[in-house]
Design an enzyme around this catalytic site. Structure first.
Site, mmCIF file in Angstrom:
data_model
loop_
_atom_site.group_PDB
_atom_site.id
_atom_site.type_symbol
_atom_site.label_atom_id
_atom_site.label_comp_id
_atom_site.label_asym_id
_atom_site.label_seq_id
_atom_site.Cartn_x
_atom_site.Cartn_y
_atom_site.Cartn_z
ATOM 1 N N ASP A 143 73.237 49.736 70.518
ATOM 2 C CA ASP A 143 73.460 49.501 69.089
ATOM 3 C C ASP A 143 72.175 49.068 68.377
ATOM 4 O O ASP A 143 71.911 49.496 67.253
ATOM 5 C CB ASP A 143 74.544 48.412 68.936
ATOM 6 C CG ASP A 143 75.034 48.283 67.507
ATOM 7 O OD1 ASP A 143 75.218 49.328 66.860
ATOM 8 O OD2 ASP A 143 75.246 47.146 67.040
ATOM 9 N N HIS A 195 66.414 50.039 66.981
ATOM 10 C CA HIS A 195 65.713 49.190 65.999
ATOM 11 C C HIS A 195 64.589 48.375 66.637
ATOM 12 O O HIS A 195 63.461 48.364 66.156
ATOM 13 C CB HIS A 195 66.694 48.230 65.324
ATOM 14 C CG HIS A 195 67.859 48.898 64.656
ATOM 15 N ND1 HIS A 195 67.763 50.135 64.085
ATOM 16 C CD2 HIS A 195 69.143 48.498 64.462
ATOM 17 C CE1 HIS A 195 68.944 50.467 63.556
ATOM 18 N NE2 HIS A 195 69.796 49.497 63.787
ATOM 19 N N LYS A 233 51.718 29.494 62.936
ATOM 20 C CA LYS A 233 51.853 28.101 63.363
ATOM 21 C C LYS A 233 50.473 27.592 63.753
ATOM 22 O O LYS A 233 49.828 28.137 64.650
ATOM 23 C CB LYS A 233 52.852 28.002 64.513
ATOM 24 C CG LYS A 233 54.278 28.182 63.996
ATOM 25 C CD LYS A 233 55.282 28.446 65.064
ATOM 26 C CE LYS A 233 55.485 27.296 66.000
ATOM 27 N NZ LYS A 233 56.640 27.560 66.904
ATOM 28 N N ARG A 236 86.701 64.723 53.689
ATOM 29 C CA ARG A 236 88.051 65.276 53.849
ATOM 30 C C ARG A 236 89.068 64.604 52.931
ATOM 31 O O ARG A 236 90.102 65.167 52.617
ATOM 32 C CB ARG A 236 88.507 65.082 55.309
ATOM 33 C CG ARG A 236 87.798 66.015 56.252
ATOM 34 C CD ARG A 236 88.129 65.712 57.678
ATOM 35 N NE ARG A 236 87.751 64.343 58.028
ATOM 36 C CZ ARG A 236 87.695 63.883 59.270
ATOM 37 N NH1 ARG A 236 88.008 64.661 60.276
ATOM 38 N NH2 ARG A 236 87.345 62.644 59.517
ATOM 39 N N GLU A 243 72.578 37.836 65.010
ATOM 40 C CA GLU A 243 73.584 37.942 63.957
ATOM 41 C C GLU A 243 74.612 36.840 64.143
ATOM 42 O O GLU A 243 75.024 36.574 65.284
ATOM 43 C CB GLU A 243 74.305 39.304 64.018
ATOM 44 C CG GLU A 243 73.650 40.335 63.138
ATOM 45 C CD GLU A 243 74.371 41.682 63.120
ATOM 46 O OE1 GLU A 243 73.961 42.525 62.330
ATOM 47 O OE2 GLU A 243 75.324 41.879 63.898
ATOM 48 N N LYS A 282 68.956 36.284 61.891
ATOM 49 C CA LYS A 282 67.496 36.290 61.896
ATOM 50 C C LYS A 282 66.972 37.499 62.635
ATOM 51 O O LYS A 282 67.504 37.902 63.654
ATOM 52 C CB LYS A 282 66.990 35.023 62.576
ATOM 53 C CG LYS A 282 65.580 34.674 62.195
ATOM 54 C CD LYS A 282 65.212 33.289 62.643
ATOM 55 C CE LYS A 282 65.365 32.281 61.516
ATOM 56 N NZ LYS A 282 64.900 30.950 61.873
HETATM 57 C C1 BG6 Z 1 73.156 48.637 62.801
HETATM 58 C C2 BG6 Z 1 74.013 48.174 63.943
HETATM 59 O O1 BG6 Z 1 72.392 49.755 63.178
HETATM 60 O O2 BG6 Z 1 72.279 47.587 62.415
HETATM 61 C C3 BG6 Z 1 74.801 46.946 63.539
HETATM 62 O O3 BG6 Z 1 74.907 49.224 64.289
HETATM 63 C C4 BG6 Z 1 73.876 45.875 63.032
HETATM 64 O O4 BG6 Z 1 75.549 46.441 64.632
HETATM 65 C C5 BG6 Z 1 72.960 46.433 61.946
HETATM 66 O O5 BG6 Z 1 74.685 44.839 62.484
HETATM 67 C C6 BG6 Z 1 71.925 45.412 61.528
HETATM 68 O O6 BG6 Z 1 71.262 45.872 60.399
HETATM 69 P P1 BG6 Z 1 70.722 44.836 59.321
HETATM 70 O O7 BG6 Z 1 69.989 45.684 58.338
HETATM 71 O O8 BG6 Z 1 71.919 44.148 58.744
HETATM 72 O O9 BG6 Z 1 69.838 43.881 60.043
#
Ligand code: BG6
Length: 512
Positions: A259, A264, A400, A68, A240, A364
């Site tokens: 999230d 993931h 290990k 947009r 994170e 990590k």
């Molecule tokens: C995203 C999440 O899907 O993955 C984020 O919304 C997160 O909160 C991110 O930080 C992490 O991805 P990566 O590739 O940085 O490990």
């Protein structure tokens, strides 16, 4: 077909065998919806540029950004350029931008899509592809969920072309619970066939995640011990070191389970746990992953530990609720640890601990497979063997391993068999997950994308828990920004999953 190569051989031309799309060289139009947004700028365009630099895009490719924002062509190019990487040569950038166009349009106005279609047709005809049935159109949705179905509908009615191959790429969130995800799947399936839909979970494009099936099914010794007889527990951990600064408002609606964990981490779990697929074909792989998810019972609140970060011990870093966009009474979890069980022959009795947190002590992501104690050991039990697959940072696999302390000593020492990629594969640049996934889209390969039944299972596992947490406003435990997480998290893993932490004197260091 996969092939076996030595380190040096893999540094050869990247195009070889990698891009069916580039080899077939079909005229290809990639539409990036939401082209002026963050995702497009930080991930989609840099990934496309990476593919372009490595000659993995079909020669007759055009990339049309649609959004947009009232941007001139130059403004748009400046945005795209800003994330192409410091070492990108100017010639490469100029050549890449030569493939890109920007079309300004609203998301809910059919005429704007008619204009978009005309631009695409003009480009296709300039490439000598107008009307040719062997053409590809990719619709990449770098868009917020609120406009997602509207845009998909407009695309289907106005831009979609029955005469060519159409593929739509969508990003999470795919709904916020089982019901909304089903609704979304229903809306999408009314517009696109499942084989036209590519649901991105970018963890499936990460090098070490893609490596798991190879490790497991190309090496006899991993698969031999990959079961409940040898494995005591498995941990999948995401940490994170930063909080939700800047996106607290968005995050508060979702929380860490939606999230990161439900998508993931569960995707990674399903690859670690799946049985060997009949082939590496997308449907065989996704069948196996879905089978694992089907064997997991919904997670219970008592198998879950939730946390929310507060300001750092020295006060220099803010707490989650110090963010103005976060409600002061928010009970949204920024940390979650869940124990789940896979009820099948291979895994019966093995606890899986999945843990994710923001504002922790380090960055990590890893998979830690802890083996059982040695039975009738000749030696005192020092610690358990662990196979660790570190996904990020510094991709590595290490085991290990207990050795005799070198020298005259007969003591035991904890050491490791270490495959650190930055040491072993020094000349290889590992591409961003998005580059490998977009390449898969161009190649029409679904194996690293989430199928709708997988998604359904993933929501089935987490929805009752999420609803209970929301209804009861379950209070998360506080933990300081920069700490290892809420107090009691280690104890929780020990008690609920029998995890035995190696003595603190041992700490794996990535070799320099
Ligand atoms: C995203 C999440 O899907 O993955 C984020 O919304 C997160 O909160 C991110 O930080 C992490 O991805 P990566 O590739 O940085 O490990």
């Amino acid at each position: 077909m996969s092939s076996v190569s030595s380190t040096s051989a893999t540094t050869g031309p990247l195009t070889c065998g990698l891009s069916r799309a580039a080899e077939e060289d079909l005229p290809t139009t990639i539409f990036v919806f939401g082209a002026s947004g963050d995702l497009a700028k930080k991930k989609t365009f840099p990934a496309l540029f990476h593919l372009f630099q490595h000659k993995l895009l079909p020669k007759r490719t055009r990339i049309i950004g649609y959004a947009r924002s009232n941007l001139s062509r130059e403004d748009f190019f400046e945005r795209v350029k800003s994330h192409l990487g410091a070492d990108a040569g100017n010639d490469d950038i100029a050549a890449f931008l030569g493939l890109c166009l920007y079309v300004r349009g609203r998301y809910d106005v059919p005429d704007d899509y008619v204009a978009l279609r005309k631009v695409a047709e003009g480009q296709e005809s300039a490439l000598g592809a107008e009307g040719a049935s062997r053409r590809v159109r990719v619709y990449y949705m770098a868009l917020p969920p609120s406009v997602f179905v509207d845009v998909a509908t407009q695309i289907r009615h106005t831009v979609y072309d029955d005469a060519c191959t159409n593929r739509i790429v969508i990003e999470k969130p795919f709904g916020h619970d089982l019901e909304s995800s089903r609704q979304l799947s229903k809306d999408i399936s009314a517009l696109f066939a499942e084989n036209e839909v590519f649901r991105i979970d970018h963890y499936l494009g990460k090098e070490m995640v893609k490596n798991i099936p190879t490790l497991r099914f190309a090496n006899v010794f991993y698969e031999a011990v990959w079961n409940r007889n040898y494995i005591a527990n498995v941990q999948i951990t995401f940490k994170e070191p930063f909080g939700t600064e800047g996106r607290g408002g968005y995050f508060d609606e979702f929380g860490i389970i939606r999230d990161v964990v439900q998508n993931h981490l569960l995707q990674v779990l399903s690859i670690v746990a799946m049985n060997q697929p009949r082939s590496l074909g997308a449907e065989d792989v996704r069948d196996r992953k879905t089978e694992v998810l089907r064997s997991i019972l919904p997670i219970q609140l008592e198998d879950t530990l939730l946390g929310q970060y507060v300001a750092s011990a020295d006060g220099s870093k803010p707490g989650y609720k110090d963010d103005d966009t976060v409600p002061k009474d928010s009970t949204t979890a920024t940390f979650a640890q869940c124990v789940l069980h896979i009820d099948n022959d291979r895994w019966c009795g093995v606890p899986w601990v999945i843990k994710a947190g923001k504002a922790l002590d380090e960055a990590k992501m890893l998979i830690r497979i802890q083996f059982r104690d040695m039975p009738n050991a000749l030696f005192p039990s020092l610690a358990r063997n662990e196979l660790v697959i570190q996904v990020s940072p510094k991709e590595s696999v290490y085991i290990k391993t207990i050795v005799k302390e070198p020298g005259l000593s007969t003591n035991l020492a904890m050491s490791e068999l270490d495959l650190s990629y930055h040491k072993r594969y020094q000349d290889i640049h590992i591409p961003d997950a998005y580059a490998t996934l977009i390449l898969d889209v161009l190649n029409g390969d679904h194996s690293n994308f989430v199928r709708s039944d997988e998604l359904d299972e993933a929501w089935r596992i987490f929805t009752p828990l999420l609803h209970q947490i929301e209804a009861e406003k379950t209070a998360p435990l506080p933990y300081a920004y920069g700490s290892r997480g809420p107090e009691g998290a280690d104890e929780f893993a020990r008690k609920r999953a029998g995890y035995k932490r190696t003595g603190l004197e041992y700490h794996w260091q990535a070799p320099v």
